[in-house]
Design a protein around this motif. Structure first.
Motif, PDB file in Angstrom:
ATOM      1  N   ARG A   1      39.546  22.864  44.592  1.00  0.00           N
ATOM      2  CA  ARG A   1      39.357  23.204  46.007  1.00  0.00           C
ATOM      3  C   ARG A   1      37.872  23.327  46.341  1.00  0.00           C
ATOM      4  O   ARG A   1      37.451  23.000  47.462  1.00  0.00           O
ATOM      5  N   GLU A   2      37.095  23.773  45.364  1.00  0.00           N
ATOM      6  CA  GLU A   2      35.652  23.923  45.579  1.00  0.00           C
ATOM      7  C   GLU A   2      34.908  22.608  45.406  1.00  0.00           C
ATOM      8  O   GLU A   2      33.767  22.478  45.882  1.00  0.00           O
ATOM      9  N   ARG A   3      35.529  21.631  44.747  1.00  0.00           N
ATOM     10  CA  ARG A   3      34.869  20.351  44.468  1.00  0.00           C
ATOM     11  C   ARG A   3      35.737  19.183  44.951  1.00  0.00           C
ATOM     12  O   ARG A   3      36.134  18.317  44.164  1.00  0.00           O
ATOM     13  N   PRO A   4      36.077  19.126  46.230  1.00  0.00           N
ATOM     14  CA  PRO A   4      36.974  18.074  46.721  1.00  0.00           C
ATOM     15  C   PRO A   4      36.394  16.674  46.593  1.00  0.00           C
ATOM     16  O   PRO A   4      37.136  15.688  46.668  1.00  0.00           O
ATOM     17  N   GLU A   5      35.072  16.578  46.407  1.00  0.00           N
ATOM     18  CA  GLU A   5      34.459  15.252  46.302  1.00  0.00           C
ATOM     19  C   GLU A   5      34.782  14.566  44.976  1.00  0.00           C
ATOM     20  O   GLU A   5      34.621  13.351  44.842  1.00  0.00           O
ATOM     21  N   VAL A   6      35.239  15.345  43.965  1.00  0.00           N
ATOM     22  CA  VAL A   6      35.576  14.759  42.667  1.00  0.00           C
ATOM     23  C   VAL A   6      36.994  14.207  42.748  1.00  0.00           C
ATOM     24  O   VAL A   6      37.970  14.955  42.713  1.00  0.00           O
ATOM     25  N   ARG A   7      37.123  12.910  42.869  1.00  0.00           N
ATOM     26  CA  ARG A   7      38.431  12.284  43.046  1.00  0.00           C
ATOM     27  C   ARG A   7      38.907  11.542  41.797  1.00  0.00           C
ATOM     28  O   ARG A   7      40.097  11.412  41.572  1.00  0.00           O
ATOM     29  N   GLU A   8      37.980  11.061  41.002  1.00  0.00           N
ATOM     30  CA  GLU A   8      38.353  10.291  39.818  1.00  0.00           C
ATOM     31  C   GLU A   8      38.383  11.193  38.589  1.00  0.00           C
ATOM     32  O   GLU A   8      37.408  11.875  38.276  1.00  0.00           O
ATOM     33  N   ASN A   9      39.507  11.222  37.919  1.00  0.00           N
ATOM     34  CA  ASN A   9      39.687  12.016  36.698  1.00  0.00           C
ATOM     35  C   ASN A   9      39.234  13.464  36.864  1.00  0.00           C
ATOM     36  O   ASN A   9      38.398  13.958  36.093  1.00  0.00           O
ATOM     37  N   PRO A  10      39.760  14.188  37.862  1.00  0.00           N
ATOM     38  CA  PRO A  10      39.274  15.543  38.113  1.00  0.00           C
ATOM     39  C   PRO A  10      39.515  16.504  36.954  1.00  0.00           C
ATOM     40  O   PRO A  10      38.651  17.345  36.664  1.00  0.00           O
ATOM     41  N   LEU A  11      40.671  16.420  36.278  1.00  0.00           N
ATOM     42  CA  LEU A  11      40.940  17.349  35.179  1.00  0.00           C
ATOM     43  C   LEU A  11      39.978  17.108  34.025  1.00  0.00           C
ATOM     44  O   LEU A  11      39.481  18.054  33.403  1.00  0.00           O
ATOM     45  N   ASP A  12      39.691  15.856  33.748  1.00  0.00           N
ATOM     46  CA  ASP A  12      38.736  15.526  32.692  1.00  0.00           C
ATOM     47  C   ASP A  12      37.347  16.031  33.067  1.00  0.00           C
ATOM     48  O   ASP A  12      36.623  16.581  32.227  1.00  0.00           O
ATOM     49  N   THR A  13      36.970  15.867  34.335  1.00  0.00           N
ATOM     50  CA  THR A  13      35.658  16.340  34.786  1.00  0.00           C
ATOM     51  C   THR A  13      35.558  17.848  34.667  1.00  0.00           C
ATOM     52  O   THR A  13      34.544  18.389  34.191  1.00  0.00           O
ATOM     53  N   TRP A  14      36.599  18.552  35.108  1.00  0.00           N
ATOM     54  CA  TRP A  14      36.609  20.019  35.001  1.00  0.00           C
ATOM     55  C   TRP A  14      36.499  20.447  33.542  1.00  0.00           C
ATOM     56  O   TRP A  14      35.710  21.334  33.205  1.00  0.00           O
ATOM     57  N   SER A  15      37.290  19.827  32.668  1.00  0.00           N
ATOM     58  CA  SER A  15      37.278  20.183  31.249  1.00  0.00           C
ATOM     59  C   SER A  15      35.894  19.977  30.649  1.00  0.00           C
ATOM     60  O   SER A  15      35.390  20.829  29.902  1.00  0.00           O
ATOM     61  N   ARG A  16      35.273  18.842  30.985  1.00  0.00           N
ATOM     62  CA  ARG A  16      33.939  18.556  30.460  1.00  0.00           C
ATOM     63  C   ARG A  16      32.934  19.619  30.912  1.00  0.00           C
ATOM     64  O   ARG A  16      32.104  20.090  30.119  1.00  0.00           O
ATOM     65  N   GLU A  17      32.988  19.986  32.186  1.00  0.00           N
ATOM     66  CA  GLU A  17      32.030  20.962  32.714  1.00  0.00           C
ATOM     67  C   GLU A  17      32.213  22.322  32.059  1.00  0.00           C
ATOM     68  O   GLU A  17      31.234  22.982  31.667  1.00  0.00           O
ATOM     69  N   VAL A  18      33.452  22.759  31.941  1.00  0.00           N
ATOM     70  CA  VAL A  18      33.722  24.068  31.354  1.00  0.00           C
ATOM     71  C   VAL A  18      33.298  24.113  29.897  1.00  0.00           C
ATOM     72  O   VAL A  18      32.592  25.034  29.454  1.00  0.00           O
ATOM     73  N   ILE A  19      33.723  23.117  29.128  1.00  0.00           N
ATOM     74  CA  ILE A  19      33.427  23.127  27.693  1.00  0.00           C
ATOM     75  C   ILE A  19      31.939  22.922  27.442  1.00  0.00           C
ATOM     76  O   ILE A  19      31.360  23.515  26.525  1.00  0.00           O
TER      77      ILE A  19
END
Length: 237
Positions: free
Chosen positions: A72-90
């Motif tokens: 919800r805070e990053r609506p601009e991330v449309r491609e592979n959002p779960l992978d992007t989130w995982s990468r950022e967190v880890i």
């Protein structure tokens, strides 16, 4: 009691701090291992072959609320959002603890499944997903932390592989197009069915074969989570 390799008390405390940092995002440490001297290990933080790896993943859908808030805070991330989130967190956790973060989608691919089998003593199910004695098929590996030094690791206990004790193998009989069989996974048949007019049940509630497995039911992903993964699988991109 689970046996430990290594004797560093500091190592155990340090890993608990990593676990706490991951838990804030619904993630957890999924075992680890020290690479042998003759192993072809990927580069660690110092760009030399890493000495150890801690796997990062999930049990059930614990990360989902954290991921959805980020989305919800990053609506601009449309491609592979779960992978992007995982990468950022880890990656953020890796930076705090002097590690290098890697992902299962990195190219060239890293042997995450082999690492997982060594770290947690797991074996593949007939569907190819590793069978966990508690989580069943409802778990995943989201990334890993590589280190330039050895770490204290848990030696996995030997457990009964639940698939060996399963009567009837319901996971092999629920798919209407028999995409999973003893011959392997028929990716084309599965994708065609999920995208087709008769694939509503799969699109809305996830893989019928996976849901037929009786183990780890308490960790089964909610329908919305399974629908998200199925939409990603069926996407033409």
């Amino acid at each position: 009691m689970i046996a430990m390799s290594g004797s560093s008390v500091w190592g155990e405390v340090w890993q608990q701090r990593i676990a706490d940092a991951l838990a804030a995002h619904g993630l957890l440490i999924r075992g680890g291992l020290n690479f042998t001297p003759d192993e072809h290990a990927p580069p660690g933080p110092a760009e030399r072959p890493a000495r150890a790896v801690l796997l990062v993943g999930q049990a059930g859908a614990r990360p989902w609320p954290h991921f959805m808030r980020w989305r919800r805070e990053r609506p601009e991330v449309r491609e592979n959002p779960l992978d992007t989130w995982s990468r950022e967190v880890i990656a953020s956790v890796a930076a705090r603890f002097g590690a290098r973060a890697v992902s299962p989608s990195d190219r060239p691919f890293l042997p995450f499944q082999q690492w997982a089998m060594r770290a947690e003593g797991l074996k593949p199910s007939p569907l190819g997903i590793l069978m966990h004695p508690e989580y069943g098929l409802w778990h995943a590996y989201r990334g890993a932390l590589l280190f330039d030094h050895e770490i204290t690791v848990e030696v996995p206990q030997k457990t009964i592989h639940r698939c060996d004790a399963c009567i009837g193998k319901p996971c092999m009989n629920a798919c209407p197009v028999d995409a999973c069989s003893v011959q392997g996974f028929d990716h084309r048949a599965c994708l065609s069915h999920v995208r087709g007019p008769l694939g509503d049940a799969c699109r809305q509630g996830g893989c019928l074969d996976r849901n037929a497995c009786p183990y780890g039911a308490a960790y089964r992903y909610p329908a919305e989570v399974q629908a998200f993964h199925m939409a990603a699988f069926a996407s033409p991109t």
